[in-house]
Design a protein around this motif. Structure first.
Motif, mmCIF file in Angstrom:
data_model
loop_
_atom_site.group_PDB
_atom_site.id
_atom_site.type_symbol
_atom_site.label_atom_id
_atom_site.label_comp_id
_atom_site.label_asym_id
_atom_site.label_seq_id
_atom_site.Cartn_x
_atom_site.Cartn_y
_atom_site.Cartn_z
ATOM 1 N N LEU A 1 21.909 53.726 48.624
ATOM 2 C CA LEU A 1 21.938 54.974 47.873
ATOM 3 C C LEU A 1 21.793 54.685 46.388
ATOM 4 C CD1 LEU A 1 24.916 55.422 49.954
ATOM 5 C CD2 LEU A 1 23.613 57.528 49.792
ATOM 6 N N ASP A 2 20.751 55.262 45.789
ATOM 7 C CA ASP A 2 20.512 55.032 44.368
ATOM 8 C C ASP A 2 20.950 56.271 43.582
ATOM 9 O OD1 ASP A 2 19.735 54.113 41.954
ATOM 10 O OD2 ASP A 2 17.587 53.953 42.421
ATOM 11 N N GLU A 3 22.067 56.169 42.925
ATOM 12 C CA GLU A 3 22.632 57.287 42.163
ATOM 13 C C GLU A 3 22.512 58.604 42.928
ATOM 14 O OE1 GLU A 3 21.457 57.321 38.065
ATOM 15 O OE2 GLU A 3 21.054 55.186 38.058
ATOM 16 N N PRO A 4 23.101 58.662 44.113
ATOM 17 C CA PRO A 4 22.867 59.835 44.968
ATOM 18 C C PRO A 4 23.496 61.105 44.426
ATOM 19 C CG PRO A 4 24.566 58.456 45.908
ATOM 20 C CD PRO A 4 24.025 57.706 44.733
ATOM 21 N N LYS B 1 19.107 47.446 39.027
ATOM 22 C CA LYS B 1 19.820 47.942 40.214
ATOM 23 C C LYS B 1 18.861 48.597 41.208
ATOM 24 C CE LYS B 1 22.206 50.650 37.562
ATOM 25 N NZ LYS B 1 21.746 50.459 36.186
ATOM 26 N N THR B 2 18.021 49.495 40.693
ATOM 27 C CA THR B 2 17.059 50.149 41.585
ATOM 28 C C THR B 2 16.110 49.121 42.193
ATOM 29 O OG1 THR B 2 17.178 52.150 40.260
ATOM 30 C CG2 THR B 2 15.277 51.929 41.673
ATOM 31 N N THR B 3 15.676 48.203 41.366
ATOM 32 C CA THR B 3 14.785 47.152 41.850
ATOM 33 C C THR B 3 15.416 46.418 43.027
ATOM 34 O OG1 THR B 3 13.998 46.886 39.590
ATOM 35 C CG2 THR B 3 13.480 45.130 41.137
#
Ligand SMILES: Nc1ncnc2c1ncn2[C@@H]1O[C@H](COP(=O)(O)OP(=O)(O)OP(=O)(O)O)[C@@H](O)[C@H]1O
Ligand SMILES: [Mg+2]
Lengths: 325, 262
Positions: free
Chosen positions: B182-185, B54-56
């Motif tokens: 937004l990555d796990e904000p 996901k982050t990738t």
């Protein structure tokens, strides 16, 4: 022995009624052994730690005992006067203090931009393989004995300075500052590099993600984030520079003149450390001159202490605000 | 979807340590042949178990992985139909259009004001009124204005974790991006701060395209207009949020949502 018992137990079939008490007994036995070892190690460390502190205190007391009489034997106006002629009982330390300050400040002015730029290069720009080579090389530089550097300074740098500037002598404050800059560079670079390394990778991402270029990210986000570490680096470099003796004594010409004219940087100068080192061997123990040299030592100590204090306060201030992550 | 997708991923693959000859690290295929459309003015939720890529994926969309060496990327990432990895694309311009908020709130060194206006200053904006307006607007949009309006010149690190996270959102919004990633904000936030962030996302989607990796399935279900489920680098299922979270087609998605693995 303890371990063997444990293994035996593990090979036995597990039955709850047995496991409980046995494991408690084992826990206690282990705890006692542990405690003794702990006691010894703890106290050994305590003794070592306190003796280290004790030695420092003793040295400091000795310095005070030998140095403080200066301030009673020599009138203060003379002591902080402009003329240092011990043979005529003139002990004006001002030229020495200003000499040290001048050489140190110029050294830092040279070493600071170079050191920080190099640290940024090594950490942020150089490819991995180059960094692996550069880091140990820079750290090796720190190990060159200062007398070797002083010799190098006398035979190579000083003539160069003389020819380039057309000065009557190459043994000048500037030559000393150059050498000192060179000597403090390894410290500044490696401490600053560690500080940059400690900046979380996410700072770089954050900078880039807000549309900064790579350079903007480095100079405006990463370097400010490492600010307290970089200031520490500078202070450490400065501490090294102001306390350095040998190289400075060999290349600055050692004339105790007040460095207040515009060309002072390119004239000979004499520092506090060089004075102590050069004259301590020839004074009679207990003479005024002898005490004054220790007095100079106290002044030097106070200056260094203030620099360290300034460094520490910068760091603490930063910590209190939660700026170090 | 009738509308043109804001972002379209076409057979995207991504491998870390692809050229591992020098480092000796094992190659990691983080994304495998992903094709996915992200519609404008909506919240798209990317979710799945840890290590799913996901982050990738998010970092690919604003090219943050460019700096890593030894990676291999295949396929195309289109923003408004334009290939963002094309040679004539300015990475800096792209990142101004595609903002990113990370899971750790990470204010840059400096004051609250500095954090918000800094991106604009980097972009060359000098007009103080414009900067001030952007400051107020983006702090309001991030639901932070009321809490910090008297503390604009305090160090950003003096804010609470939740405030810092919203500050990071405001920082991205100041640039008026088209897309907000937004990555796990809300991973480090308490429920109240989380609710505030979620609430401001609901407002923001009117103007922005939002892609979010939620920190829990529940959060994903709460905010999703569209959702995509990733498992070990593969896109298992994508569709409208309701359908994916309530009535998943794929068995694995269902297992994950109902908590049977992951
Ligand atoms: N910089 C890197 N170098 C090598 N491998 C990486 C790197 N970043 C991520 N990976 C690997 O790529 C895979 C996907 O990682 P990614 O961070 O995209 O997962 P994720 O879905 O965001 O997980 P999480 O929910 O834990 O954040 C993982 O196997 C991870 O180990
Ligand atoms: Mg992740």
């Amino acid at each position: 022995m303890c371990g063997a018992r444990m293994n035996d137990q593990e090979q036995q079939p597990r039955r709850e009624a047995r496991v409980e008490p046995v494991s408690t007994a084992r826990g206690l036995g282990q705890g006692r052994d542990h405690h003794w070892g702990e006691f010894l190690v703890e106290n050994a460390i305590r003794v070592l730690g306190f003796s280290a502190i004790g030695f420092v205190v003793l040295i400091f007391l000795f310095l005070l005992q030998e140095g403080l009489p200066t301030f009673f034997r020599v009138e203060l106006p003379i002591l902080f006067g402009q003329r240092w002629y011990p043979t005529f009982d003139l002990y004006g330390t001002m030229p020495l203090i200003l000499g040290s300050v001048l050489v140190t400040i110029v050294a830092i002015a040279i070493a600071l931009p170079l050191g920080v730029a190099t640290a940024v290069f090594v950490r942020e720009v150089a490819p991995n393989w180059a960094r692996e080579i550069l880091k140990p090389m820079i750290e090796t530089l720190a190990g060159i004995p200062s007398v070797v550097l002083g010799f190098f300074g006398m035979t190579i740098v000083a003539p160069l300075v003389r020819d380039v500037l057309g000065a009557p002598t190459g043994l000048t404050a500037f030559t000393g500052a150059l050498l000192l800059a060179y000597m403090s560079l390894p410290t500044i670079i490696s401490v600053a590099e560690d500080a940059l390394d400690a900046v979380p990778k996410s700072y770089r991402d954050a900078g880039l993600a807000m549309g900064a270029t790579r350079w903007q990210t480095i100079w405006r986000v990463v370097v400010p984030a490492a600010r307290s570490g970089i200031i520490t680096a500078i202070m450490l470099g400065m501490g090294r520079a102001i306390g350095e003796t040998m190289a400075v004594m060999m290349v600055t010409g050692n004339a105790a003149r007040m460095p207040v004219t515009a060309d002072s940087l390119f004239r000979p100068v004499r520092t506090m450390t060089a004075t102590i080192a050069a004259e301590m061997g020839e004074v009679a123990r207990g003479s005024t001159h002898y005490h004054v040299l220790f007095g100079v030592g106290i002044i030097l100590f106070v200056l260094t202490f203030m620099i360290n204090l300034a460094a520490a306060s910068v760091i603490f201030q930063k910590r209190r605000r939660g700026g170090l992550r | 979807m009738v509308e043109q997708p804001k972002i379209h991923l076409e057979h995207v693959g991504f491998t870390y340590n692809a050229t591992s000859a020098t480092t000796g690290a094992e190659p990691v295929e983080a994304l495998k042949d992903v094709t996915l459309s992200i519609p404008p003015h909506a919240i798209t939720v990317i979710f799945g178990p840890s290590g799913g890529g996901k982050t990738t994926l998010l970092r690919l969309i604003n090219r943050l992985n460019d700096m890593l060496s030894g990676t291999r990327r295949t396929g195309q990432v289109l923003l408004d139909g334009q290939d963002i990895y094309a040679h004539d694309v300015s990475v800096v311009e792209l990142r101004r259009r595609v903002g990113m908020v990370f899971s750790l709130p990470l204010p840059i060194p400096g004051t609250v004001r500095h954090n918000v206006t800094y991106g604009l200053q980097l972009a060359g904006m000098r007009d103080q009124t414009v900067l001030d307006n952007a400051l107020v607007r983006s702090l309001q949009q991030a639901a932070l204005w009321d809490e910090v309006k008297d503390r604009l010149d305090d160090p950003a690190t003096a804010l609470s974790g939740g405030q810092q996270q919203r500050l990071c959102i405001a920082r991205s919004l100041a640039l008026e991006p088209d897309v907000l990633l937004l990555d796990e904000p809300t991973s480090g936030l308490d429920p109240i701060s989380t609710a505030k962030v979620e609430h401001s996302l609901m407002e923001l989607k009117k103007h922005y395209t939002i892609v979010i990796v939620p920190h829990s399935v529940q959060q994903g279900a709460r905010v999703a207009d569209y959702a995509a489920f990733f498992l070990m680098g593969e896109l298992m299922e994508a569709g409208p949020g309701r359908q994916v979270f309530i009535n998943p087609k794929n068995k694995r998605t269902e297992d994950y949502i109902t908590g049977r693995f992951g």
